[in-house]
Design an enzyme around this catalytic site. Structure first.
Site, mmCIF file in Angstrom:
data_model
loop_
_atom_site.group_PDB
_atom_site.id
_atom_site.type_symbol
_atom_site.label_atom_id
_atom_site.label_comp_id
_atom_site.label_asym_id
_atom_site.label_seq_id
_atom_site.Cartn_x
_atom_site.Cartn_y
_atom_site.Cartn_z
ATOM 1 N N HIS A 1 4.909 1.089 5.952
ATOM 2 C CA HIS A 1 4.671 1.390 4.535
ATOM 3 C C HIS A 1 5.991 1.724 3.850
ATOM 4 O O HIS A 1 6.661 2.683 4.227
ATOM 5 C CB HIS A 1 3.687 2.563 4.403
ATOM 6 C CG HIS A 1 2.287 2.184 4.770
ATOM 7 N ND1 HIS A 1 1.251 3.076 4.857
ATOM 8 C CD2 HIS A 1 1.747 0.981 5.061
ATOM 9 C CE1 HIS A 1 0.138 2.437 5.183
ATOM 10 N NE2 HIS A 1 0.425 1.170 5.317
ATOM 11 N N LYS B 1 0.827 -1.220 0.000
ATOM 12 C CA LYS B 1 0.000 0.000 0.000
ATOM 13 C C LYS B 1 0.849 1.252 0.000
ATOM 14 O O LYS B 1 0.444 2.289 -0.525
ATOM 15 C CB LYS B 1 -0.917 0.023 1.250
ATOM 16 C CG LYS B 1 -1.984 -1.043 1.246
ATOM 17 C CD LYS B 1 -2.844 -0.979 2.490
ATOM 18 C CE LYS B 1 -2.101 -1.325 3.756
ATOM 19 N NZ LYS B 1 -1.583 -2.703 3.816
#
Ligand code: IMP
Length: 420
Positions: A40, A15
């Site tokens: 992330h 993501k």
């Protein structure tokens, strides 16, 4: 307009790269769940970052990044990320912190360590479960409390006195004081104190003014506290319903929902995982995909893609498109397998089982597809992909019930096929 980016598997779908790419066009980026358990990975102007808390909007000087009410925030980590990105950009990211976001205090990590459930579930050790437990038990400390230091000290002292009753043998908890903890929270929060406020109002005013709002999910649908493989889940709502409760905006406002799907499956920590490969194919996926945790460094369990699980994640998130990530990692496999159903207690099932025990007994039924040999890193349109890769993508699109609007063929932002 509003767009949501949501994980469709067990987290680690990639993501980071997708939100970083989409944040380029956003005025406001809102992270709505989880805390430093998330990691992330993204590349900004050639520099690789592994962020845990700060939304991807922080990499764009004109964009405001909101840490919304569904999050649990460790201020010392936020401060570190804020400073690292400030140095990288040469200017300070613009943040807005929801006054009702909860804070992770040092005692939350201690409780997780001595409490035992961390080992059972294989948690990230970031104090996430204990912080959300305090929220539900109504003894949590919130970002808004930082604005009233006297009350902050009083609330922490009250929490500490209860903790001393529950954990009488913990020397670390015995040594903590409301004054001491409040002082270090306030020191870490110093650059953000003027940015704490009513986040739902900020976001809805932005939407009314026609701003582009991007919602950044953390973890994935199958780790959702209510809908995931309980108890092997995280403590927050990772699906679209979590976004709604954290930010309180009507569904119609989020027209675009991008479900992020990795080209194969991974899971960290304990819990059922039907398509897991414990053989050399799993090891190859791990090595080629660099499947090691950003937060904990743990090896991720790897396996083939699972359309039964993805169909379920699709029901939860209703994606208008998917972002298919790490397709390049599958280059060089002679055969690719796609799980299309399970065998469970003598039956063939296409629906994701409701219980973790049933999921644990589920055996995948695979469809095999031929792989491709040639590098796909340079592909920029769907037609640049070899026919085998196109067939693989189309099978996943069919399973998820949504077109692949983005296909990632490498870690850099430009290594992406954009069809949105
Ligand atoms: P916790 O969120 O630290 O409480 O961990 C609960 C479960 O969720 C464990 O199995 C973790 O490995 C998993 N988990 C939490 N955050 C992430 C993430 O961002 N990616 C992948 N797994 C995660």
């Amino acid at each position: 307009m509003a767009t949501a980016v949501l994980g469709m598997q067990w987290g680690d779908e990639g993501k980071g790269k997708i939100v970083h790419l989409l944040a380029r066009d956003a005025d406001i980026v809102v992270r709505f769940n989880g805390g430093t358990n998330a990691g992330h990975t993204l590349i900004d102007r050639g520099v690789k970052f592994g962020t845990h808390l700060i939304p991807a909007g922080a990499f764009y000087p004109r964009t405001v990044s909101v840490l919304a009410g569904g999050m649990v925030i460790d201020l010392s980590v936020l401060r570190e990320e804020f400073e690292a990105i400030s140095d990288h950009l040469g200017s300070r990211p613009r943040l807005f912190i929801a006054d009702n976001a909860h804070l992770v205090l040092p005692y939350h990590r201690i409780i997780e360590r001595i409490g035992g459930t961390g080992r059972l579930i294989g948690t990230t050790g970031q104090g996430i479960g204990p912080a959300y437990r305090d929220k539900a038990a109504r003894v949590g400390i919130r970002a808004g409390d930082l604005l009233e230091p006297d009350l902050l000290i009083e609330r922490i002292d009250r929490r500490l006195s209860l903790l001393r009753l529950t954990y009488p043998d913990s020397a670390e908890i015995a040594e903590m004081t409301g004054n001491g903890l409040a002082e270090s929270l306030l020191a870490d929060a110093e650059p953000f104190l003027s940015s704490i406020g009513d986040a739902p109002r900020f976001v809805s005013d932005g939407l009314s003014a026609g701003k582009e709002v991007l919602f950044e999910g953390a973890q994935g649908a199958l780790l959702d506290l209510d809908y995931g493989t309980y108890p092997y889940v995280t403590s927050s709502s990772t699906t679209f319903s979590g976004l709604r409760s954290a930010v309180g905006i009507p569904t119609a406002e989020v027209a675009e929902r991008i479900g992020v799907v990795k080209g194969y499956s991974t899971r960290v920590g304990a819990g059922p995982f039907p398509t897991e490969l414990t053989d050399e194919v799993g090891a190859l996926l791990r090595d080629r995909g660099g499947e090691y945790g950003v937060t904990t460094g743990r090896s991720r369990r790897c396996g083939w893609i699972d359309l039964v699980a993805l169909r379920y994640a699709g029901e939860l998130n209703d994606p208008s498109a998917i972002a298919l990530t790490k397709l390049d990692v599958l280059t060089g496999f002679e055969e690719l397998k796609v799980c299309v159903a399970y065998r469970l207690d003598g039956r063939t099932v296409e629906r994701f089982p409701r219980s973790a025990a049933e999921l644990d007994r589920s055996v995948p039924v695979y469809q095999s597809l031929p792989g491709w040999e040639e590098s796909i890193a340079g592909a920029r349109t769907f037609d640049d992909l070899p026919v085998e890769a196109r067939n693989y993508v189309e099978l996943i699109e069919e399973g998820c019930g949504a077109p692949a609007g983005l296909i990632s063929v490498g870690p850099a932002p430009e290594e992406t096929i954009v069809r949105l």
